[in-house]
Motif scaffolding. Structure first.
Motif, short mmCIF file in Angstrom:
data_model
loop_
_atom_site.label_atom_id
_atom_site.label_comp_id
_atom_site.label_asym_id
_atom_site.label_seq_id
_atom_site.Cartn_x
_atom_site.Cartn_y
_atom_site.Cartn_z
N THR A 122 -27.87 -28.75 -49.11
CA THR A 122 -28.53 -28.72 -50.42
C THR A 122 -28.57 -27.30 -50.97
OG1 THR A 122 -29.90 -30.64 -49.84
CG2 THR A 122 -30.64 -29.26 -51.68
N GLY A 123 -28.91 -26.35 -50.10
CA GLY A 123 -28.98 -24.96 -50.55
C GLY A 123 -27.64 -24.39 -50.94
N LEU A 124 -26.67 -24.45 -50.03
CA LEU A 124 -25.35 -23.87 -50.31
C LEU A 124 -24.56 -24.70 -51.31
CD1 LEU A 124 -24.22 -22.59 -46.79
CD2 LEU A 124 -25.36 -21.35 -48.63
N GLY A 125 -24.65 -26.03 -51.19
CA GLY A 125 -23.96 -26.89 -52.15
C GLY A 125 -24.53 -26.71 -53.55
N GLY A 126 -25.87 -26.55 -53.63
CA GLY A 126 -26.48 -26.34 -54.93
C GLY A 126 -26.07 -25.01 -55.54
N ALA A 127 -26.07 -23.95 -54.71
CA ALA A 127 -25.65 -22.64 -55.21
C ALA A 127 -24.20 -22.66 -55.67
CB ALA A 127 -25.84 -21.59 -54.12
N MET A 128 -23.35 -23.35 -54.90
CA MET A 128 -21.94 -23.43 -55.27
C MET A 128 -21.76 -24.24 -56.56
SD MET A 128 -18.69 -24.84 -53.03
CE MET A 128 -18.65 -23.46 -51.89
N THR A 129 -22.56 -25.29 -56.72
CA THR A 129 -22.44 -26.16 -57.89
C THR A 129 -22.76 -25.43 -59.19
OG1 THR A 129 -22.93 -28.16 -56.60
CG2 THR A 129 -23.35 -28.25 -58.98
N ILE A 130 -23.79 -24.60 -59.17
CA ILE A 130 -24.22 -23.96 -60.42
C ILE A 130 -23.55 -22.61 -60.64
CG2 ILE A 130 -26.44 -25.14 -60.36
CD1 ILE A 130 -27.70 -22.56 -59.36
N THR A 131 -22.67 -22.19 -59.72
CA THR A 131 -21.94 -20.93 -59.88
C THR A 131 -20.52 -21.25 -60.33
OG1 THR A 131 -23.23 -19.95 -58.09
CG2 THR A 131 -21.23 -18.80 -58.77
N HIS A 132 -20.22 -21.00 -61.58
CA HIS A 132 -18.89 -21.35 -62.10
C HIS A 132 -18.37 -20.23 -62.99
CE1 HIS A 132 -15.63 -24.07 -63.17
NE2 HIS A 132 -15.73 -23.57 -64.38
N PRO A 133 -17.15 -19.77 -62.75
CA PRO A 133 -16.33 -20.16 -61.61
C PRO A 133 -16.77 -19.43 -60.35
CG PRO A 133 -15.14 -18.57 -62.93
CD PRO A 133 -16.43 -18.84 -63.65
N LEU A 134 -16.69 -20.10 -59.22
CA LEU A 134 -17.10 -19.49 -57.97
C LEU A 134 -16.09 -18.45 -57.51
CD1 LEU A 134 -19.17 -19.61 -55.61
CD2 LEU A 134 -17.61 -21.19 -54.49
N ALA A 135 -14.83 -18.73 -57.71
CA ALA A 135 -13.77 -17.79 -57.32
C ALA A 135 -12.72 -17.76 -58.41
CB ALA A 135 -13.14 -18.23 -56.00
N GLU A 136 -12.23 -16.58 -58.73
CA GLU A 136 -11.23 -16.46 -59.79
C GLU A 136 -9.93 -17.17 -59.41
OE1 GLU A 136 -10.63 -12.43 -60.83
OE2 GLU A 136 -12.70 -12.07 -61.42
N ALA A 137 -9.59 -17.13 -58.13
CA ALA A 137 -8.32 -17.74 -57.71
C ALA A 137 -8.34 -19.25 -57.87
CB ALA A 137 -8.01 -17.36 -56.27
N LYS A 138 -9.50 -19.87 -57.57
CA LYS A 138 -9.61 -21.33 -57.65
C LYS A 138 -10.93 -21.69 -58.33
CE LYS A 138 -6.81 -22.24 -53.53
NZ LYS A 138 -6.75 -22.90 -52.21
N PRO A 139 -10.96 -21.63 -59.66
CA PRO A 139 -12.22 -21.85 -60.37
C PRO A 139 -12.77 -23.27 -60.26
CG PRO A 139 -10.38 -21.69 -61.90
CD PRO A 139 -9.85 -21.30 -60.56
N TYR A 140 -11.97 -24.21 -59.78
CA TYR A 140 -12.42 -25.60 -59.67
C TYR A 140 -13.04 -25.90 -58.31
CZ TYR A 140 -7.79 -25.15 -57.67
OH TYR A 140 -6.70 -24.68 -56.97
N ILE A 141 -13.09 -24.92 -57.42
CA ILE A 141 -13.49 -25.18 -56.04
C ILE A 141 -14.96 -25.56 -55.94
CG2 ILE A 141 -14.32 -23.00 -55.07
CD1 ILE A 141 -11.39 -25.06 -53.71
N ASP A 142 -15.79 -25.10 -56.90
CA ASP A 142 -17.21 -25.47 -56.86
C ASP A 142 -17.39 -26.96 -57.10
OD1 ASP A 142 -16.29 -25.12 -59.39
OD2 ASP A 142 -18.11 -24.22 -60.18
N THR A 143 -16.51 -27.56 -57.90
CA THR A 143 -16.58 -29.00 -58.16
C THR A 143 -16.13 -29.81 -56.96
OG1 THR A 143 -16.16 -28.61 -60.51
CG2 THR A 143 -15.81 -30.85 -59.69
N ILE A 144 -15.01 -29.42 -56.36
CA ILE A 144 -14.43 -30.17 -55.24
C ILE A 144 -15.28 -30.05 -53.98
CG2 ILE A 144 -12.44 -30.36 -53.70
CD1 ILE A 144 -11.88 -31.44 -56.45
N PHE A 145 -15.80 -28.86 -53.70
CA PHE A 145 -16.57 -28.63 -52.47
C PHE A 145 -18.08 -28.71 -52.69
CE2 PHE A 145 -13.05 -25.86 -50.42
CZ PHE A 145 -12.48 -27.00 -49.87
#
Length: 229
Positions: A55-78
Protein backbone atom coordinates in the motif's frame (compact mmCIF):
# COMPACT_ATOMS: atom_id res chain seq x y z
CA UNK A 1 12.66 2.40 -9.17
CA UNK A 2 11.54 0.57 -6.04
CA UNK A 3 9.76 -2.24 -7.84
CA UNK A 4 12.32 -4.47 -6.08
CA UNK A 5 10.56 -4.54 -2.70
CA UNK A 6 7.14 -4.32 -4.36
CA UNK A 7 7.95 -7.43 -6.39
CA UNK A 8 9.18 -9.37 -3.35
CA UNK A 9 6.09 -8.43 -1.31
CA UNK A 10 3.67 -9.19 -4.14
CA UNK A 11 5.40 -12.50 -4.78
CA UNK A 12 5.20 -13.42 -1.10
CA UNK A 13 1.48 -12.59 -1.09
CA UNK A 14 0.83 -14.77 -4.14
CA UNK A 15 2.66 -17.62 -2.42
CA UNK A 16 0.99 -17.27 1.00
CA UNK A 17 -2.63 -16.48 0.13
CA UNK A 18 -3.45 -19.80 -1.57
CA UNK A 19 -1.74 -21.69 1.27
CA UNK A 20 -3.85 -19.98 3.89
CA UNK A 21 -6.87 -20.64 1.73
CA UNK A 22 -5.91 -24.33 1.42
CA UNK A 23 -5.92 -24.55 5.18
CA UNK A 24 -9.39 -23.00 5.35
CA UNK A 25 -10.68 -25.44 2.72
CA UNK A 26 -9.02 -28.44 4.37
CA UNK A 27 -7.28 -29.06 1.05
CA UNK A 28 -3.99 -30.85 0.55
CA UNK A 29 -1.25 -28.24 0.33
CA UNK A 30 1.41 -29.13 -2.29
CA UNK A 31 4.71 -27.32 -1.72
CA UNK A 32 3.43 -26.12 1.67
CA UNK A 33 6.41 -23.80 2.38
CA UNK A 34 4.69 -22.91 5.65
CA UNK A 35 4.85 -25.41 8.50
CA UNK A 36 1.74 -26.26 10.53
CA UNK A 37 -0.27 -23.11 9.63
CA UNK A 38 -2.57 -23.26 12.66
CA UNK A 39 -2.44 -19.73 14.07
CA UNK A 40 -4.69 -17.08 12.59
CA UNK A 41 -2.69 -14.31 14.24
CA UNK A 42 0.46 -15.37 12.40
CA UNK A 43 -1.34 -15.19 9.05
CA UNK A 44 -2.88 -11.83 9.97
CA UNK A 45 0.57 -10.47 10.84
CA UNK A 46 2.09 -11.73 7.58
CA UNK A 47 -0.69 -10.26 5.43
CA UNK A 48 -0.57 -7.02 7.41
CA UNK A 49 3.17 -6.57 6.85
CA UNK A 50 2.86 -7.28 3.13
CA UNK A 51 -0.20 -5.04 2.88
CA UNK A 52 1.60 -2.12 4.50
CA UNK A 53 4.58 -2.45 2.14
CA UNK A 54 2.44 -2.73 -0.99
CA UNK A 55 0.00 0.00 0.00
CA UNK A 56 2.78 2.41 0.89
CA UNK A 57 5.11 1.82 -2.05
CA UNK A 58 2.34 1.06 -4.54
CA UNK A 59 0.54 4.23 -3.48
CA UNK A 60 3.68 6.34 -3.79
CA UNK A 61 4.39 4.86 -7.22
CA UNK A 62 0.79 5.42 -8.34
CA UNK A 63 0.70 9.13 -7.57
CA UNK A 64 4.22 9.82 -8.90
CA UNK A 65 3.97 10.38 -12.64
CA UNK A 66 6.10 9.96 -14.52
CA UNK A 67 8.07 7.80 -12.12
CA UNK A 68 10.96 7.33 -14.52
CA UNK A 69 11.81 9.24 -17.67
CA UNK A 70 12.83 6.09 -19.50
CA UNK A 71 9.51 4.33 -18.86
CA UNK A 72 6.85 6.85 -17.84
CA UNK A 73 4.10 4.19 -17.90
CA UNK A 74 5.74 1.99 -15.27
CA UNK A 75 3.75 3.51 -12.39
CA UNK A 76 0.54 2.28 -14.04
CA UNK A 77 1.77 -1.24 -14.81
CA UNK A 78 3.52 -1.84 -11.46
CA UNK A 79 2.20 0.68 -8.95
CA UNK A 80 -1.57 0.57 -9.32
CA UNK A 81 -2.07 -3.23 -9.15
CA UNK A 82 0.33 -3.32 -6.19
CA UNK A 83 -1.69 -0.63 -4.41
CA UNK A 84 -4.96 -2.54 -4.80
CA UNK A 85 -3.31 -5.79 -3.70
CA UNK A 86 -1.89 -4.04 -0.65
CA UNK A 87 -5.26 -2.68 0.44
CA UNK A 88 -6.84 -6.13 -0.03
CA UNK A 89 -4.13 -7.68 2.15
CA UNK A 90 -4.68 -5.10 4.88
CA UNK A 91 -8.40 -5.86 4.81
CA UNK A 92 -7.65 -9.59 4.97
CA UNK A 93 -5.30 -9.08 7.92
CA UNK A 94 -7.96 -7.11 9.81
CA UNK A 95 -10.66 -9.70 9.05
CA UNK A 96 -8.49 -12.68 10.01
CA UNK A 97 -7.44 -11.07 13.29
CA UNK A 98 -11.12 -10.74 14.26
CA UNK A 99 -12.21 -14.21 13.15
CA UNK A 100 -12.90 -17.37 15.10
CA UNK A 101 -10.38 -20.23 14.61
CA UNK A 102 -11.49 -21.18 11.11
CA UNK A 103 -14.12 -20.62 8.48
CA UNK A 104 -16.16 -23.65 7.51
CA UNK A 105 -15.39 -24.52 3.86
CA UNK A 106 -19.06 -24.21 2.88
CA UNK A 107 -19.14 -20.66 4.32
CA UNK A 108 -16.25 -19.41 2.19
CA UNK A 109 -18.47 -18.07 -0.64
CA UNK A 110 -20.44 -15.98 1.88
CA UNK A 111 -17.32 -14.83 3.70
CA UNK A 112 -15.23 -13.70 0.73
CA UNK A 113 -17.94 -13.29 -1.92
CA UNK A 114 -17.84 -9.46 -2.11
CA UNK A 115 -14.02 -9.52 -2.11
CA UNK A 116 -14.19 -11.95 -5.02
CA UNK A 117 -15.66 -9.19 -7.19
CA UNK A 118 -12.70 -6.91 -6.43
CA UNK A 119 -10.16 -9.68 -7.01
CA UNK A 120 -11.88 -10.56 -10.30
CA UNK A 121 -11.62 -6.93 -11.42
CA UNK A 122 -7.96 -6.95 -10.40
CA UNK A 123 -7.65 -9.97 -12.69
CA UNK A 124 -9.05 -7.90 -15.56
CA UNK A 125 -6.51 -5.17 -14.78
CA UNK A 126 -3.69 -7.71 -14.76
CA UNK A 127 -4.96 -9.22 -18.01
CA UNK A 128 -4.80 -5.87 -19.78
CA UNK A 129 -1.39 -5.21 -18.22
CA UNK A 130 -0.25 -8.54 -19.68
CA UNK A 131 -1.53 -7.57 -23.12
CA UNK A 132 0.15 -4.17 -22.83
CA UNK A 133 3.46 -5.83 -21.92
CA UNK A 134 3.23 -8.07 -24.98
CA UNK A 135 1.92 -5.47 -27.43
CA UNK A 136 4.08 -2.48 -26.47
CA UNK A 137 7.25 -4.21 -25.22
CA UNK A 138 6.68 -2.56 -21.84
CA UNK A 139 9.40 -4.39 -19.88
CA UNK A 140 11.84 -4.80 -22.76
CA UNK A 141 15.47 -5.58 -21.89
CA UNK A 142 17.62 -4.42 -19.01
CA UNK A 143 20.37 -1.89 -19.87
CA UNK A 144 23.71 -3.39 -20.86
CA UNK A 145 25.19 -1.85 -17.68
CA UNK A 146 22.94 -3.98 -15.46
CA UNK A 147 24.58 -7.18 -14.16
CA UNK A 148 23.06 -10.59 -15.01
CA UNK A 149 19.90 -9.39 -16.79
CA UNK A 150 22.02 -7.00 -18.87
CA UNK A 151 23.53 -10.06 -20.54
CA UNK A 152 20.21 -10.37 -22.39
CA UNK A 153 20.28 -6.75 -23.52
CA UNK A 154 20.26 -7.80 -27.17
CA UNK A 155 17.24 -10.05 -26.62
CA UNK A 156 14.46 -7.84 -25.22
CA UNK A 157 11.74 -10.40 -25.95
CA UNK A 158 13.08 -12.78 -23.29
CA UNK A 159 12.60 -10.58 -20.22
CA UNK A 160 9.46 -9.05 -21.67
CA UNK A 161 7.90 -12.48 -22.25
CA UNK A 162 8.98 -13.63 -18.78
CA UNK A 163 7.05 -10.81 -17.14
CA UNK A 164 4.07 -11.34 -19.42
CA UNK A 165 3.92 -14.95 -18.19
CA UNK A 166 4.07 -13.85 -14.55
CA UNK A 167 1.38 -11.20 -15.04
CA UNK A 168 -0.76 -13.61 -17.03
CA UNK A 169 -0.53 -16.31 -14.35
CA UNK A 170 -1.42 -13.83 -11.60
CA UNK A 171 -4.33 -12.57 -13.73
CA UNK A 172 -5.68 -16.08 -14.29
CA UNK A 173 -5.70 -16.76 -10.56
CA UNK A 174 -7.57 -13.52 -9.89
CA UNK A 175 -10.17 -14.32 -12.55
CA UNK A 176 -10.71 -17.77 -11.04
CA UNK A 177 -10.96 -16.45 -7.48
CA UNK A 178 -14.78 -16.12 -7.25
CA UNK A 179 -15.27 -19.57 -8.75
CA UNK A 180 -12.57 -21.20 -6.63
CA UNK A 181 -14.38 -20.02 -3.49
CA UNK A 182 -17.22 -22.46 -4.14
CA UNK A 183 -16.99 -25.66 -2.06
CA UNK A 184 -17.30 -27.92 -5.12
CA UNK A 185 -14.79 -26.03 -7.29
CA UNK A 186 -11.85 -28.40 -6.94
CA UNK A 187 -10.44 -27.90 -10.45
CA UNK A 188 -10.54 -24.08 -10.50
CA UNK A 189 -9.12 -24.08 -6.96
CA UNK A 190 -6.17 -26.26 -8.05
CA UNK A 191 -5.44 -24.03 -11.04
CA UNK A 192 -5.55 -20.91 -8.84
CA UNK A 193 -3.23 -22.53 -6.30
CA UNK A 194 -0.58 -23.38 -8.87
CA UNK A 195 -0.72 -20.27 -11.08
CA UNK A 196 -0.39 -18.01 -8.03
CA UNK A 197 2.40 -20.19 -6.66
CA UNK A 198 4.37 -20.06 -9.91
CA UNK A 199 3.79 -16.32 -10.36
CA UNK A 200 4.65 -15.63 -6.73
CA UNK A 201 7.92 -17.54 -6.84
CA UNK A 202 8.84 -15.83 -10.11
CA UNK A 203 8.10 -12.32 -8.82
CA UNK A 204 9.83 -12.92 -5.49
CA UNK A 205 13.03 -14.48 -6.84
CA UNK A 206 13.44 -12.04 -9.75
CA UNK A 207 12.76 -8.99 -7.59
CA UNK A 208 15.14 -10.21 -4.88
CA UNK A 209 17.84 -10.61 -7.53
CA UNK A 210 17.18 -7.04 -8.64
CA UNK A 211 18.57 -5.72 -5.36
CA UNK A 212 21.93 -6.88 -6.75
CA UNK A 213 21.38 -6.04 -10.42
CA UNK A 214 19.91 -2.56 -9.85
CA UNK A 215 22.75 -1.70 -7.47
CA UNK A 216 25.29 -2.80 -10.07
CA UNK A 217 23.52 -0.81 -12.78
CA UNK A 218 23.59 2.40 -10.70
CA UNK A 219 27.28 1.90 -9.91
CA UNK A 220 28.15 1.24 -13.55
CA UNK A 221 26.21 4.27 -14.76
CA UNK A 222 27.49 6.72 -12.14
CA UNK A 223 31.23 6.03 -11.83
CA UNK A 224 31.98 4.58 -15.23
CA UNK A 225 33.17 1.26 -13.81
CA UNK A 226 32.23 -2.05 -15.36
CA UNK A 227 31.21 -4.51 -12.67
CA UNK A 228 29.03 -6.60 -14.96
CA UNK A 229 28.90 -10.25 -14.01
Amino acid sequence: MYNTLIGVAAGAALILVPRYWAWLRNERMPMPLVRAPADHNGWAAAFGVLGLVLTGLGGAMTITHPLAEAKPYIDTIFGEPALLLGVLLLAAAWRISRTAPAFAPDRLPDTIGPVGVIVFLLGLVMTWCTLAILRFDVISAAPAEEPITGLLHQYPAIENSFFAILYGAAALGCLLFPFAARPDSHRSWQILYWVWTVAGIGFALFSAMNFYTHTGMVVNLTDGSDYRW
